[in-house]
Design an enzyme around this catalytic site. Structure first.
Site, PDB file in Angstrom:
ATOM      1  CB  CYS A  62      23.292  74.245 -61.145  1.00  0.00           C
ATOM      2  SG  CYS A  62      23.109  74.206 -62.660  1.00  0.00           S
ATOM      3  CG  HIS A 114      28.011  68.393 -71.401  1.00  0.00           C
ATOM      4  ND1 HIS A 114      28.516  69.789 -71.258  1.00  0.00           N
ATOM      5  CD2 HIS A 114      27.758  68.247 -72.678  1.00  0.00           C
ATOM      6  CE1 HIS A 114      28.216  70.130 -72.378  1.00  0.00           C
ATOM      7  NE2 HIS A 114      27.745  69.360 -73.285  1.00  0.00           N
ATOM      8  CG  HIS A 141      24.007  73.693 -72.597  1.00  0.00           C
ATOM      9  ND1 HIS A 141      23.512  72.289 -72.842  1.00  0.00           N
ATOM     10  CD2 HIS A 141      24.935  73.825 -71.705  1.00  0.00           C
ATOM     11  CE1 HIS A 141      24.446  71.560 -72.133  1.00  0.00           C
ATOM     12  NE2 HIS A 141      25.284  72.668 -71.356  1.00  0.00           N
ATOM     13  CB  CYS A 199      19.313  77.705 -67.504  1.00  0.00           C
ATOM     14  SG  CYS A 199      19.819  78.365 -65.890  1.00  0.00           S
ATOM     15  CD  GLU A 201      25.474  79.565 -70.882  1.00  0.00           C
ATOM     16  OE1 GLU A 201      26.076  80.892 -70.612  1.00  0.00           O
ATOM     17  OE2 GLU A 201      25.549  78.546 -69.877  1.00  0.00           O
ATOM     18  CB  THR A 246      25.722  80.750 -66.959  1.00  0.00           C
ATOM     19  OG1 THR A 246      25.668  79.352 -67.653  1.00  0.00           O
ATOM     20  CG2 THR A 246      24.379  81.602 -67.622  1.00  0.00           C
ATOM     21  CB  CYS A 274      24.978  80.687 -62.704  1.00  0.00           C
ATOM     22  SG  CYS A 274      23.934  79.972 -61.882  1.00  0.00           S
ATOM     23  CB  SER A 279      32.159  73.896 -69.860  1.00  0.00           C
ATOM     24  OG  SER A 279      32.858  75.164 -69.633  1.00  0.00           O
ATOM     25  CG  ASN A 280      29.692  72.765 -64.544  1.00  0.00           C
ATOM     26  OD1 ASN A 280      30.104  72.201 -63.551  1.00  0.00           O
ATOM     27  ND2 ASN A 280      29.041  72.204 -65.513  1.00  0.00           N
TER      28      ASN A 280
END
Length: 305
Positions: free
Chosen positions: A13, A41, A79, A101, A131, A183, A211, A240-241
């Site tokens: 991203c 990560h 983060h 970010c 984060e 986010t 986000c 995590s995402n």
């Protein structure tokens, strides 16, 4: 294997790409560079940076008076970190490169403002995620007090589940609550949790701080998984995402597999699929995605030959 489709939003991203580029830029200057926690990560990226002389330190090091960081370039990852960490870095007299970010910075500003105005802060997200930990450090700014008060303002509360939101009670008498989100949190879950607290009659300000790129990535993963016989999600084991993409995809497609690199892919699990979807988390480099895509496309060609 039949058709192979790669999600348009797969991979880095904006915030992650920016942070990684900033670290490589600093490394190329020949200085001693450290990152405050792993820059992303992804083990492969971290390993490559180590080869370039970039090491990783943890925030706990900043409290150690024996650690000298004079002349060292310390990179804050995307983060973000708590307000107190900036003060500790200043005391260490090191050079700071802040790659937080901008979308995370926005959350810090929101929670700090509303904490000062007497709101309880609710952060919807994973409480162990860096984060979220950083954001908590802006809910109770060090040294800040409410107008007319001698004690610091309200601290933040992290909520991950419906049960936790049901159990939440504000600490201030006006029952003022500001709700924000990590986010990379699941957008649908965030909406569900906001709906729960909205029914309690509190004075609520709910800000969707997920986000846009995350929301688009999750939506595309859901749609692609629903159209596919099998789904591959590529991401770091601690991402995590990426884990959320796996959960979303798994809900739509039972044959969903989470891998870090091509080495983790068992092609026997997908070889009978008429359609295969591939997506990747925000911390997955393009070269890893391409390796997986190429291998699956070759499999497709060979089986249809």
């Amino acid at each position: 294997m039949g058709k192979v489709t790669l999600a348009k939003t797969a991979g880095f991203c904006f915030g992650v790409r920016r942070a990684v580029e900033m670290v490589y830029t600093e490394a190329d200057k020949g200085k001693k560079v450290v990152t405050l926690g792993s820059i992303i990560h992804n083990d492969q990226v971290v390993s490559d940076l180590e080869k370039r002389g970039v090491s990783v330190i943890e925030e706990s090091v900043l409290s150690d008076e024996s650690v000298d960081l004079t002349g060292v370039t310390v990179v804050i990852r995307s983060h973000g970190v708590s307000k107190s960490v900036y003060e500790k870095l200043r005391q260490k007299k090191c050079e700071v490169v802040d790659s937080t970010c901008p979308f995370v910075k926005k959350i810090h500003d929101i929670v700090q403002k509303h904490a000062r105005e007497g709101y309880d802060i609710v952060i919807v997200g994973s409480r162990e995620h860096p984060e979220v930990q950083g954001t908590l450090g802006w809910c109770l700014p060090q040294g800040d007090v409410l107008p007319g008060s001698k004690v610091p303002g309200p601290a933040g509360t992290v909520v991950e589940t419906e049960a936790e939101m049901e159990a939440f009670r504000p600490s201030n008498r006006e029952k003022k609550v500001c709700v924000v989100a990590q986010t990379t949190f699941n957008y649908k879950k965030f909406k569900d949790l906001v709906e729960i607290i909205s029914k309690k009659g509190y004075d609520i300000i709910a800000v969707n701080t997920i986000c846009n790129a995350t929301a688009e990535r999750q939506q595309e993963a859901s749609e692609l998984a629903a159209q596919s016989d099998a789904m591959i999600v590529i991401g770091g084991k601690n991402s995590s995402n990426s884990r959320k993409l796996f959960e979303i995809s798994k809900n739509q497609c039972e044959n969903t597999y989470f891998i870090q690199t091509l080495e983790d892919l068992d092609t026997s699990c997908i070889e009978s699929s008429a359609s295969l979807g591939i997506t990747a988390g925000a911390s997955t480099p393009k070269n890893i995605i391409q390796e997986v895509l190429t291998a699956c496309q070759k499999k497709e060609v060979l089986e249809n030959y």
